[in-house]
Design a protein around this motif. Structure first.
Motif, short mmCIF file in Angstrom:
data_model
loop_
_atom_site.label_atom_id
_atom_site.label_comp_id
_atom_site.label_asym_id
_atom_site.label_seq_id
_atom_site.Cartn_x
_atom_site.Cartn_y
_atom_site.Cartn_z
N UNK A 1 34.30 -59.51 16.26
CA UNK A 1 32.84 -59.49 16.40
C UNK A 1 32.35 -58.11 16.84
N UNK A 2 33.14 -57.46 17.66
CA UNK A 2 32.78 -56.14 18.15
C UNK A 2 32.56 -55.15 17.00
N UNK A 3 33.24 -55.39 15.86
CA UNK A 3 33.19 -54.42 14.76
C UNK A 3 32.48 -54.93 13.52
N UNK A 4 31.85 -56.11 13.62
CA UNK A 4 31.11 -56.65 12.49
C UNK A 4 29.61 -56.54 12.72
N UNK B 1 18.61 -55.92 23.63
CA UNK B 1 19.42 -57.00 24.19
C UNK B 1 20.70 -57.17 23.37
N UNK B 2 20.53 -57.20 22.05
CA UNK B 2 21.70 -57.40 21.18
C UNK B 2 22.68 -56.24 21.36
N UNK B 3 22.15 -55.03 21.46
CA UNK B 3 23.02 -53.86 21.67
C UNK B 3 23.80 -54.01 22.97
N UNK C 1 27.91 -53.63 24.70
CA UNK C 1 28.16 -52.60 25.70
C UNK C 1 27.37 -51.33 25.44
N UNK C 2 26.38 -51.42 24.54
CA UNK C 2 25.54 -50.25 24.26
C UNK C 2 24.27 -50.40 25.08
N UNK C 3 24.08 -49.53 26.07
CA UNK C 3 22.95 -49.69 26.98
C UNK C 3 22.28 -48.33 27.25
N UNK D 1 35.78 -67.93 37.42
CA UNK D 1 34.91 -67.34 38.43
C UNK D 1 34.43 -65.97 37.95
N UNK D 2 35.33 -65.27 37.27
CA UNK D 2 35.00 -63.94 36.76
C UNK D 2 33.81 -63.96 35.84
N UNK D 3 33.59 -65.08 35.14
CA UNK D 3 32.47 -65.16 34.20
C UNK D 3 31.14 -64.91 34.90
N UNK D 4 31.03 -65.38 36.15
CA UNK D 4 29.79 -65.19 36.88
C UNK D 4 29.48 -63.71 37.10
N UNK D 5 30.55 -62.92 37.14
CA UNK D 5 30.34 -61.51 37.43
C UNK D 5 30.49 -60.65 36.18
N UNK D 6 30.71 -61.30 35.03
CA UNK D 6 30.88 -60.51 33.80
C UNK D 6 29.55 -59.90 33.40
N UNK D 7 29.64 -58.77 32.74
CA UNK D 7 28.42 -58.08 32.31
C UNK D 7 27.59 -58.96 31.39
N UNK D 8 28.28 -59.67 30.47
CA UNK D 8 27.52 -60.46 29.51
C UNK D 8 26.75 -61.59 30.19
#
Ligand SMILES: Nc1ncnc2c1ncn2[C@@H]1O[C@H](COP(=O)(O)OP(=O)(O)O)[C@@H](O)[C@H]1O
Ligand SMILES: [Mg+2]
Lengths: 309, 258
Positions: free
Chosen positions: A79-82, A103-105, A109-111, B4-11
């Motif tokens: 997904x990272x590359x599609x 948001x999608x970016x 990890x593009x911010x 637990x890590x999910x709570x702190x993940x960037x996403x």
């Protein structure tokens, strides 16, 4: 098994839902830099195939490699590359155009400034800069589609997957999307698209797979498909009373004859020669269309059905 | 991924951020709805009805209800948005659909939604806390711990609501949850009146619901009657989160990756 420049490789790829077998063991290989298209009617299995590739649904059986990785194990890295333009837009109506992109970016990890620059660049590319602060619901259908394409490009994907990119758009909006996609193809991006518009397949795709009821019926460059499975020319004649001369009387000029209702399709190498021969037989077709064969004819010949109902 | 890590993940925080961005566009009306309505009930019941009697052993009705309404506010704000809001995001707005075409995991979606409901409960709960403090109904510095408990309450209330929003087939079914689960939970949660005259079996049921424990904690913090028992009530909430937070993830995964 997998050539150097193969970016998507499928072998006996199968998708079964509870009752329906949507994809029934298809084989294909997509090469870096090409535009590859799946042409088929509604329900042919196009979306299911795309969803297996972009890791939205799991395959039921068969082999599938995307960028050399297996979606069953490496979905996140794939997904990272599609770039994905799904059949449904799935734009966030509560966010504005720019927020949708940013948001999608961020999911890639593009911010920060990098994301803002990228968003601006893509809004320019897709000619929707003027709408960057507009809410999605204020956009026309064509603009929404272009925004989805912009969003799909935000992570500089290796492959852009588009599921029916222009379905439901008016001709002008469709043309704009085609121009954008042509530019992307010319820039060397690999495109994988599905469509039920033969013109779209013919214009954009280097190779087309005709897909029907979950199976690939043929695969080749569009022009080659036409000559191989139809002919150069088609003569469509409305022949209600059956006066049309039989093929045997026409000196073997007719490569293939199909009848759908009252309309007879004569596939042949040159309409002028055929009409000339008919005239010599004293048959002057009352209502007829003399035209070049198209992918539509390929589809009709292979499935007995029309591509666009 | 580590649970637990999910709570702190960037996403997870990006999912949270998405909800924040959307909310900012109608923040004032959202604040009004989530504050004015409970506040109207609070005033009418507490000062209107409460003018006629006081609760034996508990003082005035309004004093009894004030901390109860903190629990109620957390329950309502988290439930409404995790059930109905998440349903809208999933079914009508394709929000999660686009997240999973990007590399966002359903676990991160759940974590982001929990963080968001924690934020909502804390914000609206603290506004209510300020109001009751203004009425002189807060009696202890322990009340400074209310935001933390509001956040945890928001998460624990969001768990079943999020699950329901991902399993129902139509939006009407969401209302079964409100009518058959949320409303009875409020009635036996100790929000409006003490439960010590209830039959034993009703207390057992109450003990099984998170609202009962949250309200006990809020009451102890607001009145300054904190004991070891209060810590156990808070622990109940923490354990419930640890045990149940990942139950909805399976349903989310089933809906978004099948
Ligand atoms: N999630 C699903 N559950 C059950 N059947 C499905 C699902 N998605 C697609 N199908 C069925 O699979 C077949 C192929 O659908 P699809 O892949 O969407 O084709 P296309 O995109 O070519 O229209 C259709 O018969 C469709 O009804
Ligand atoms: Mg489709």
């Amino acid at each position: 098994m997998c050539a150097q420049n193969t970016v998507v490789y499928a072998r006996s790829l199968t998708k079964r839902y509870a009752e329906v077998e949507a994809v029934r063991g298809i084989d294909f290989a997509i090469h870096a830099g090409e535009c590859y298209g799946f042409l088929g009617v509604n329900g042919a299995g196009k979306t299911s195939t795309m969803k297996m590739i972009y890791c939205r649904v799991a395959r039921t059986a068969g082999e599938l490699l995307v960028l050399g990785m297996d979606p069953a194990r490496d979905a996140s890295r794939i997904k990272q590359r599609l770039g994905v333009v799904a059949q449904e837009n799935a734009l966030d109506p509560e966010l504005n155009v720019e927020e949708n992109l940013l948001l999608y970016a961020s999911f890639f990890g593009i911010t920060g400034n990098g994301a803002r620059d990228r968003a601006r660049e893509l809004l320019d590319l897709l000619a929707i800069s003027a709408k960057s602060k507009a809410l999605v619901r204020e956009l026309s259908g064509g603009m929404k589609r272009r925004l989805v394409i912009a969003r799909a490009l935000v992570n500089r994907p290796d492959i852009l997957v588009l599921d029916e990119p222009t379905t439901g758009l008016d001709p002008q909006a469709r043309l704009l999307v085609w121009e954008t996609l042509t530019r992307l193809i010319n820039s060397g991006l690999t495109l994988l698209l599905t469509t039920h518009y033969m013109e779209e397949a013919a214009r954009l795709c280097g190779r087309v797979a005709v897909i029907d009821e979950g199976r690939i019926l043929a695969e080749a460059p569009p022009a080659q498909l036409v000559t191989q499975y139809a002919a150069e020319d088609v003569l469509e004649i409305v022949d209600a009373d059956g006066r049309l001369p039989a093929d045997t009387q026409l000196d073997g000029l007719v490569a293939r004859r199909e009848r759908h209702g009252d309309t007879v399709y004569l596939y042949n190498a040159d309409n002028r020669v055929l009409l000339h021969r008919m005239a010599a037989l004293g048959f002057d077709p009352p209502r007829h269309v003399a035209r070049r064969a198209t992918l539509e004819d390929v589809f009709l010949n292979m499935t007995g059905r029309e591509l666009v109902e | 991924m580590n649970a637990l890590g999910a709570f702190f993940s960037r996403n997870a925080w990006r999912v949270f951020h998405r909800n924040l961005l959307a909310w900012q566009k109608y923040a004032w009306s959202s604040v009004a709805i989530n504050i004015v309505e409970p506040f109207a009930y609070f005033l009418a019941l507490g000062f209107g009805l409460g003018a006629y009697f006081s609760l034996t052993g508990y003082g005035s009705l309004v004093q009894f209800m004030a901390p109860g309404f903190l629990g109620l506010t957390a329950l309502n704000t988290a439930t409404f948005d995790a059930a109905w809001g998440a349903y809208e995001r999933r079914v009508f707005n394709g929000v999660y659909e686009s997240m999973v075409t990007a590399p966002v995991d359903p676990l991160e979606i759940a974590a982001g939604e929990y963080l968001w409901q924690a934020f909502r409960s804390t914000l609206y709960g603290c506004l209510f806390l300020a109001v009751i403090a203004g009425f002189g109904l807060v009696h202890s510095w322990w009340a400074l711990l209310c935001p933390l408990v509001l956040a945890l309450s928001g998460i624990v209330f969001a768990i079943p609501a999020l699950l329901v929003s991902f399993v129902v087939k139509t939006q009407e079914h969401l209302f079964y949850y409100f009518s058959f689960v949320v409303t009875p939970m409020v009635m036996i949660g100790g929000v409006f009146f003490p439960l010590d005259k209830f039959p034993k079996w009703a207390l057992v049921i109450a003990w099984l619901t998170p609202l009962y424990h949250a309200v006990k904690v809020f009451r102890a913090l607001v009145l300054g009657t904190v004991t070891a028992q209060t810590a156990l009530e808070a622990l109940w909430i923490l354990v419930a989160i640890a045990v149940f937070a990942f139950v909805p993830v399976r349903s989310i995964r089933a809906k978004l990756a099948n």
